[in-house]
Design a protein around this motif. Structure first.
Motif, PDB file in Angstrom:
ATOM      1  N   LEU A 264       2.024  18.583   1.173  1.00 32.69           N
ATOM      2  CA  LEU A 264       1.060  17.482   1.207  1.00 32.69           C
ATOM      3  C   LEU A 264       1.741  16.160   0.858  1.00 32.69           C
ATOM      4  O   LEU A 264       1.460  15.122   1.473  1.00 32.69           O
ATOM      5  CB  LEU A 264      -0.075  17.767   0.224  1.00 32.69           C
ATOM      6  N   TYR A 265       2.636  16.193  -0.117  1.00 32.88           N
ATOM      7  CA  TYR A 265       3.365  14.993  -0.541  1.00 32.88           C
ATOM      8  C   TYR A 265       4.101  14.361   0.640  1.00 32.88           C
ATOM      9  O   TYR A 265       3.971  13.163   0.896  1.00 32.88           O
ATOM     10  CB  TYR A 265       4.359  15.369  -1.648  1.00 32.88           C
ATOM     11  N   LEU A 266       4.878  15.159   1.357  1.00 35.56           N
ATOM     12  CA  LEU A 266       5.670  14.602   2.454  1.00 35.56           C
ATOM     13  C   LEU A 266       4.779  14.102   3.574  1.00 35.56           C
ATOM     14  O   LEU A 266       5.025  13.032   4.151  1.00 35.56           O
ATOM     15  CB  LEU A 266       6.655  15.648   2.977  1.00 35.56           C
ATOM     16  N   PHE A 267       3.729  14.862   3.874  1.00 35.42           N
ATOM     17  CA  PHE A 267       2.795  14.443   4.925  1.00 35.42           C
ATOM     18  C   PHE A 267       2.146  13.109   4.577  1.00 35.42           C
ATOM     19  O   PHE A 267       2.101  12.185   5.408  1.00 35.42           O
ATOM     20  CB  PHE A 267       1.721  15.508   5.132  1.00 35.42           C
ATOM     21  N   LEU A 268       1.655  12.980   3.351  1.00 41.83           N
ATOM     22  CA  LEU A 268       0.967  11.745   2.952  1.00 41.83           C
ATOM     23  C   LEU A 268       1.925  10.564   2.905  1.00 41.83           C
ATOM     24  O   LEU A 268       1.549   9.436   3.254  1.00 41.83           O
ATOM     25  CB  LEU A 268       0.293  11.932   1.595  1.00 41.83           C
ATOM     26  N   LEU A 269       3.158  10.804   2.481  1.00 41.17           N
ATOM     27  CA  LEU A 269       4.134   9.725   2.400  1.00 41.17           C
ATOM     28  C   LEU A 269       4.386   9.117   3.784  1.00 41.17           C
ATOM     29  O   LEU A 269       4.349   7.888   3.963  1.00 41.17           O
ATOM     30  CB  LEU A 269       5.434  10.258   1.804  1.00 41.17           C
TER      31      LEU A 269
ATOM     32  N   VAL B 289       0.841  -1.200   0.000  1.00 43.40           N
ATOM     33  CA  VAL B 289       0.000   0.000   0.000  1.00 43.40           C
ATOM     34  C   VAL B 289       0.875   1.248   0.000  1.00 43.40           C
ATOM     35  O   VAL B 289       0.644   2.196  -0.759  1.00 43.40           O
ATOM     36  CB  VAL B 289      -0.952   0.013   1.215  1.00 43.40           C
ATOM     37  N   TYR B 290       1.896   1.216   0.851  1.00 45.73           N
ATOM     38  CA  TYR B 290       2.830   2.338   0.869  1.00 45.73           C
ATOM     39  C   TYR B 290       3.519   2.485  -0.481  1.00 45.73           C
ATOM     40  O   TYR B 290       3.643   3.596  -1.010  1.00 45.73           O
ATOM     41  CB  TYR B 290       3.886   2.165   1.957  1.00 45.73           C
ATOM     42  N   LEU B 291       3.994   1.389  -1.036  1.00 44.67           N
ATOM     43  CA  LEU B 291       4.714   1.446  -2.309  1.00 44.67           C
ATOM     44  C   LEU B 291       3.842   2.058  -3.404  1.00 44.67           C
ATOM     45  O   LEU B 291       4.301   2.942  -4.150  1.00 44.67           O
ATOM     46  CB  LEU B 291       5.170   0.051  -2.725  1.00 44.67           C
ATOM     47  N   ALA B 292       2.601   1.614  -3.496  1.00 44.96           N
ATOM     48  CA  ALA B 292       1.699   2.162  -4.509  1.00 44.96           C
ATOM     49  C   ALA B 292       1.483   3.661  -4.287  1.00 44.96           C
ATOM     50  O   ALA B 292       1.531   4.457  -5.232  1.00 44.96           O
ATOM     51  CB  ALA B 292       0.369   1.413  -4.481  1.00 44.96           C
ATOM     52  N   GLY B 293       1.268   4.035  -3.029  1.00 42.73           N
ATOM     53  CA  GLY B 293       1.067   5.446  -2.720  1.00 42.73           C
ATOM     54  C   GLY B 293       2.294   6.278  -3.019  1.00 42.73           C
ATOM     55  O   GLY B 293       2.190   7.395  -3.554  1.00 42.73           O
TER      56      GLY B 293
ATOM     57  N   VAL C 103       3.029   5.226   8.516  1.00 42.56           N
ATOM     58  CA  VAL C 103       2.466   5.015   9.847  1.00 42.56           C
ATOM     59  C   VAL C 103       1.155   4.245   9.770  1.00 42.56           C
ATOM     60  O   VAL C 103       0.927   3.300  10.543  1.00 42.56           O
ATOM     61  CB  VAL C 103       2.260   6.364  10.561  1.00 42.56           C
ATOM     62  N   GLY C 104       0.298   4.651   8.841  1.00 45.18           N
ATOM     63  CA  GLY C 104      -1.004   4.004   8.728  1.00 45.18           C
ATOM     64  C   GLY C 104      -0.886   2.521   8.443  1.00 45.18           C
ATOM     65  O   GLY C 104      -1.590   1.695   9.041  1.00 45.18           O
ATOM     66  N   GLU C 105       0.028   2.162   7.551  1.00 42.43           N
ATOM     67  CA  GLU C 105       0.224   0.766   7.223  1.00 42.43           C
ATOM     68  C   GLU C 105       0.756  -0.012   8.429  1.00 42.43           C
ATOM     69  O   GLU C 105       0.359  -1.156   8.672  1.00 42.43           O
ATOM     70  CB  GLU C 105       1.194   0.653   6.041  1.00 42.43           C
TER      71      GLU C 105
END
Length: 300
Positions: A280-285, A243-247, A290-292
């Motif tokens: 936004l990019y860095l925050f979402l990354l 999930v992280y990789l795709a994001g 963390v979410g995963e």
């Protein structure tokens, strides 16, 4: 402004003025990445110690900001973006700001060492010293590569968070450092493109001022391309999942596309948009990291 007026205004300094010295908007992203490094690190840490570690990162980052404002008060006064900061506007005395920053910096390192571990404390001290002495006092006013080299200071927080849990520095922690290190130049150069007049008036040799906007735009694209494989690195090291990789790939592609638009632009609008998206990019990354990890921890 007369000395008497400044004294009168400084005498009315509020807690909010001192909080502003800490650069809270900048500090919020720094704290988030530090917390993310702590969350994804292997091993366990007591929740109270985790909170102390994040607090120390926040205080250390804020202290660096306060010292930076003290040193840069002359150029802040002539830049539209910074003229209303507490020191150039006369709301906080320069000496008080310096003392405030130094005390907080020392306290954050000491508490981190005593409560968490001395490796994390040493990294926090190094980040503060690098930001103050290498970036602020040495590089910022001398070279257009100020952000490239000096940006290392802002890349320390996730590695500090990682060390707070593991007690050491390894490849994964360094990778998180590199992620922010490569993100920093296109992020700040996007700002510098549409604020180049401010930097020119202040005599700060940002890349758009010294080398021109075209060179800056090409360099921004180069760094976004370099960032793509580094951002995918956590998956290769096993600290992130699919999930992280795709994001990371989607976000990285959008970041590169933003840089391409800036490269082709004839006005400042794409640079302003890229600056906003970069945050936004860095925050979402890091949120994906963390979410995963949180989802993996609660899944049977």
């Amino acid at each position: 402004m007369t000395d008497l007026t400044v004294q009168q205004r400084v005498s009315g300094a509020t807690a909010g003025d001192f909080i502003e010295l800490l650069k809270p908007r900048v500090m919020s992203l720094v704290v988030f990445t530090g917390w993310a490094g702590l969350m994804v690190a292997p091993g366990d840490i007591h929740p109270v110690l985790a909170a102390v570690a994040v607090l120390c990162i926040a205080v250390g980052a804020g202290a660096s900001g306060a010292i930076n404002m003290w040193y840069d008060r002359d150029i802040d006064a002539v830049m539209a973006r910074t003229a209303r900061r507490p020191i150039p506007s006369g709301r906080v005395d320069a000496d008080d700001a310096l003392a405030f920053g130094v005390v907080l910096a020392c306290a954050s390192v000491l508490v981190m060492g005593l409560a968490v571990n001395w490796v994390a404390a040493a990294l926090l001290a190094l980040a503060t010293l690098f930001y103050v002495f290498v970036y602020t006092m040495w590089l910022k006013r001398r070279t257009p590569q100020n952000i490239v080299i000096g940006g290392a200071a802002g890349a320390f927080p996730p590695m500090i968070g990682w060390a707070a849990v593991t007690g050491g520095v390894d490849v994964a922690g360094i990778l998180l450092f590199l992620l922010i290190f490569l993100w920093t130049p296109p992020h700040f150069w996007a700002l510098a493109l549409f604020r180049s007049g401010d930097y020119a008036r202040a005599g700060v040799p940002m890349l758009p001022v010294v080398e021109g906007p075209e060179t800056t735009r090409r360099q921004m694209l180069l760094y976004t391309l370099l960032l793509l494989p580094v951002a995918a690195g956590p998956w290769f090291l096993g600290i992130a999942g699919p999930v992280y990789l795709a994001g990371a790939l989607v976000l990285g592609g959008l970041f590169v596309a933003s840089a391409v638009r800036v490269l082709r632009a004839t006005d400042d609008k794409p640079a302003k948009q890229m600056f906003g998206f970069s945050i936004l990019y860095l925050f979402l990354l890091f949120a994906l990291l963390v979410g995963e990890r949180i989802i993996a921890g609660v899944t049977p």
